[in-house]
Design a protein around this motif. Sequence first.
Motif, short mmCIF file in Angstrom:
data_model
loop_
_atom_site.label_atom_id
_atom_site.label_comp_id
_atom_site.label_asym_id
_atom_site.label_seq_id
_atom_site.Cartn_x
_atom_site.Cartn_y
_atom_site.Cartn_z
N UNK A 37 -25.90 8.43 33.71
CA UNK A 37 -24.44 8.55 33.65
C UNK A 37 -24.07 9.03 32.25
N UNK A 38 -24.26 10.32 32.04
CA UNK A 38 -24.06 10.90 30.71
C UNK A 38 -22.63 10.79 30.22
N UNK A 39 -21.69 10.69 31.14
CA UNK A 39 -20.29 10.55 30.75
C UNK A 39 -20.02 9.22 30.06
N UNK A 40 -20.91 8.26 30.22
CA UNK A 40 -20.76 6.94 29.60
C UNK A 40 -21.25 6.92 28.15
N UNK A 41 -21.95 7.95 27.73
CA UNK A 41 -22.47 7.99 26.36
C UNK A 41 -21.34 8.35 25.41
N UNK A 42 -21.04 7.44 24.50
CA UNK A 42 -19.95 7.67 23.56
C UNK A 42 -20.44 7.78 22.11
N UNK A 43 -21.67 7.45 21.86
CA UNK A 43 -22.22 7.54 20.50
C UNK A 43 -22.42 9.00 20.11
N UNK A 44 -22.35 9.29 18.82
CA UNK A 44 -22.65 10.65 18.37
C UNK A 44 -24.09 11.01 18.73
N UNK A 45 -24.30 12.24 19.17
CA UNK A 45 -25.62 12.69 19.61
C UNK A 45 -26.02 13.93 18.83
N UNK A 46 -27.25 13.92 18.35
CA UNK A 46 -27.83 15.11 17.71
C UNK A 46 -29.01 15.55 18.57
N UNK A 47 -29.03 16.82 18.91
CA UNK A 47 -30.11 17.39 19.70
C UNK A 47 -30.99 18.25 18.80
N UNK A 48 -32.29 18.05 18.89
CA UNK A 48 -33.25 18.86 18.16
C UNK A 48 -34.13 19.56 19.19
N UNK A 70 -20.17 14.02 22.86
CA UNK A 70 -20.10 13.76 21.42
C UNK A 70 -21.27 14.35 20.63
N UNK A 71 -21.55 15.60 20.84
CA UNK A 71 -22.65 16.23 20.11
C UNK A 71 -22.18 16.57 18.69
N UNK A 72 -22.91 16.04 17.72
CA UNK A 72 -22.58 16.30 16.32
C UNK A 72 -23.49 17.39 15.73
N UNK A 73 -24.60 17.66 16.40
CA UNK A 73 -25.51 18.70 15.93
C UNK A 73 -26.43 19.13 17.08
N UNK A 74 -26.66 20.42 17.17
CA UNK A 74 -27.67 20.97 18.07
C UNK A 74 -28.53 21.86 17.18
N UNK A 75 -29.64 21.31 16.75
CA UNK A 75 -30.46 21.94 15.72
C UNK A 75 -31.70 22.58 16.33
N UNK A 76 -31.81 23.90 16.16
CA UNK A 76 -33.01 24.62 16.60
C UNK A 76 -33.97 24.67 15.41
N UNK A 77 -35.16 24.15 15.60
CA UNK A 77 -36.16 24.17 14.54
C UNK A 77 -36.49 25.63 14.23
#
Length: 108
Positions: A37-48, A70-77
């Motif tokens: 239930x991704x809609x329930x995630x409220x914390x800031x999220x960073x994707x690497x 709440x994506x705060x960063x989507x970082x491509x290595x």
Amino acid sequence: MIAFMSFFTDTGDFKWFDYGQKTNMKIYRQEKPPPYRLSKITAPVALFFSDNDWLADKKDIGKLAKKLKNIVSAYRVPLDSFNHMDYLFAMDVKELVYDNVLTLLSNY
């Protein structure tokens, strides 16, 4: 901040791990794993992610990013050959990933 690996089924759904019908029944009380239930995630999220990761494909990361609020960063290595194991074992992982992680953590 949270971190997790995406798992998309052939239908494009983000679901819990599929143990097979028998074990799914024991764990989830249904034959197929339930969706997250991704809609329930409220914390800031960073994707690497990286271009050469065979476990977390960048297309799946893109699908996941569209579903999270709440994506705060989507970082491509920034290394074309970087793969899933390199998050643990690459000699230059500190400069490529960990420094970025620590900066993000200091902001939250």
